[in-house]
Every structure is written in structure tokens, then in C-alpha cells.
Design an enzyme around this catalytic site. Sequence first.
Site, PDB file in Angstrom:
ATOM      1  N   SER A 119      70.277  43.696  10.251  1.00 14.56           N
ATOM      2  CA  SER A 119      70.859  43.234  11.507  1.00 14.56           C
ATOM      3  C   SER A 119      69.985  42.211  12.204  1.00 14.56           C
ATOM      4  O   SER A 119      70.368  41.690  13.253  1.00 14.56           O
ATOM      5  CB  SER A 119      71.095  44.432  12.443  1.00 14.56           C
ATOM      6  OG  SER A 119      69.923  45.208  12.572  1.00 14.56           O
ATOM      7  N   HIS A 140      76.362  41.349   6.797  1.00 14.72           N
ATOM      8  CA  HIS A 140      76.044  42.323   7.844  1.00 14.72           C
ATOM      9  C   HIS A 140      77.312  42.961   8.407  1.00 14.72           C
ATOM     10  O   HIS A 140      78.097  42.318   9.103  1.00 14.72           O
ATOM     11  CB  HIS A 140      75.259  41.632   8.972  1.00 14.72           C
ATOM     12  CG  HIS A 140      74.898  42.557  10.086  1.00 14.72           C
ATOM     13  ND1 HIS A 140      74.944  42.179  11.408  1.00 14.72           N
ATOM     14  CD2 HIS A 140      74.512  43.857  10.074  1.00 14.72           C
ATOM     15  CE1 HIS A 140      74.590  43.198  12.159  1.00 14.72           C
ATOM     16  NE2 HIS A 140      74.323  44.226  11.371  1.00 14.72           N
ATOM     17  N   GLU A 152      79.132  39.584   9.402  1.00 11.68           N
ATOM     18  CA  GLU A 152      78.407  38.327   9.521  1.00 11.68           C
ATOM     19  C   GLU A 152      77.912  37.900   8.140  1.00 11.68           C
ATOM     20  O   GLU A 152      77.241  38.682   7.453  1.00 11.68           O
ATOM     21  CB  GLU A 152      77.206  38.491  10.466  1.00 11.68           C
ATOM     22  CG  GLU A 152      77.601  38.707  11.912  1.00 11.68           C
ATOM     23  CD  GLU A 152      76.400  38.910  12.818  1.00 11.68           C
ATOM     24  OE1 GLU A 152      76.424  38.392  13.952  1.00 11.68           O
ATOM     25  OE2 GLU A 152      75.432  39.595  12.401  1.00 11.68           O
ATOM     26  N   ASN A 191      73.791  40.274  17.357  1.00 11.00           N
ATOM     27  CA  ASN A 191      72.618  40.937  17.918  1.00 11.00           C
ATOM     28  C   ASN A 191      71.761  40.007  18.762  1.00 11.00           C
ATOM     29  O   ASN A 191      71.061  40.474  19.666  1.00 11.00           O
ATOM     30  CB  ASN A 191      71.791  41.583  16.814  1.00 11.00           C
ATOM     31  CG  ASN A 191      72.370  42.917  16.395  1.00 11.00           C
ATOM     32  OD1 ASN A 191      72.711  43.741  17.228  1.00 11.00           O
ATOM     33  ND2 ASN A 191      72.509  43.133  15.104  1.00 11.00           N
TER      34      ASN A 191
END
Length: 283
Positions: A119, A140, A152, A191
Amino acid sequence: MTSIERVGVVGGGLMGSGIAEVNARAGKDVVVVESTAEAVEAAHQRLENSLKRAESRGKIDSAAAVLERIRVVDDLTALADRDIVIEAIVEDEQAKTDLFRRLDEIVTSPDAILASNTSSIPIMKLAVATKRPSHVLGVHFFNPVPVLKLVELVPSLMTDTDTTERARAFVQDDLGKTAIDCQDRAGFVVNALLIPFILSAIRMFESGFASAEDIDHGLVLGAAHPQGPLALADLIGLDTVKAVAESLYEEFKEPLYAAPPLLARMVEARLLGRKTGRGFYTY
């Protein structure tokens, strides 16, 4: 474009088991590798429980039929024939680098994709541990994997366009997810936006400005968020939140990415959120 039918997952925790489940539900042949016999049993139980819930809710016809497509083992060499291997172990750069070095030696097909579910860790750091950086990228997923649609895709500077497009077809056409493209920077898209927001909420709580409940109610009822930031931190796992924050801070040196002292103390106390039964809330 070569299809992906044989999928390997390293790590059978919350994320790894979820990745294995969505692949098996899509008809893929899945091998999950864990580190010990006890972890193998825990991963198998986690998968069985999740699939039985999906069956009871009418999401799948037969939990048993999906489970038959998944093998959970404690032998990394079982991944030798995989078309793609997705790493989903602890968010630790050294552990992931060591794993990619071993996968490079084990996975036999030169066309196989080595993917990380990290992440936050830049993909290039993992790719250079292998002799095939052109076939390494980030894929991800988000928790809970069977529910959330986003993935992602994170190619490094060395990733072949063909590798990225094969991964995109696999994620979108085979698994039914939606892929977004991200630059190879710590935190990627989600994130890099989400973690500073959560850290701000932790600082607000730490300072005594507002209670955890009022912070979360404010965002749920006042900003239409489905979940408050502190409850979300508990769901993610406070150790993971801290690890992502540290990765972001190492890359950008921005104060907003620095983990608050309270977060560090909670992680040291193993108050990690839902997975340990206590974080900002008790479960």
C-alpha cells in the site's frame, strides 16, 4: 496477450485471503503460501468462513466449489508454475525485497508477473531485487477485497507496457474490478490522500480536541463519509497505518505524513484495531 489462469498469493491474512477468494470466484486456479502449518490452517479457515458468508448472502452458488480451486500450503516452491504471483505479506520493505528475490528464483515462466499488494512501498525497490524488473508491478487491492472494486496499478520505471496491460486485463476483465493508474511514489493515489487525513484525526483525538466518537460522527453525518477516520484506521490496522505513514514520510519528508506519538504507542501496545479487538474502539 497471454491469459492469466494460475494465480499465486503469498500471505493468507486478511488481504491475501481476500485476493485468493476473488480469484477463485473468478474461476482461477489459486495457490496461497503461508509461513507455517498453523498459518496455513488459519488462512484456510478464514477463506472457508468468508465463502460460507458469501454463499449465505447469495453472492456465490457454492462455497465448497470455490474452495476447491484454492490450495493453501507452506511451501514457496508451489508457486513455480504460476502466471502471476501477488505478494500480500507484512508491510515491511526488507521482508518484501527478500521475498521478491526468492520468487525470482522460483517462478519459472519468463512471462510470469510478480506483483505486490503493497500500500505504500515504491515498486522499484522490489523490482531491482529481481532479474526481471520489466515483469514487476504493484497491483494494490483494497480491504475488504471481495467488496471493494478498486485496484491501483503501479508500474515502475522498468515495467514493460505489456506487463501493465496484462495486469489491467486480468484485474478488469477477469476479476471485475476497476483499475486506476498510479505513479510509482510512496502511497500511490489513495493512501497518499487517505493517510494524512487519518493522521489528522488521530492528532485531533490525541490533543483532546474531540472524542473519537465525535470525530467519526462529524465526518459520517457532516461530510457523508461511510465511516469515520478513526474507525477506518481500526479497520485498516493501526500497524499498517503507521507503516504507510513512515513510508510516506521517508519519501517526501512532509510533517503531515509523520506518525503521531499516540499511534506509535498504540502499535507498541498491540492495540491494532479490529484484528486485535481494540484500537480507538473496542470490538
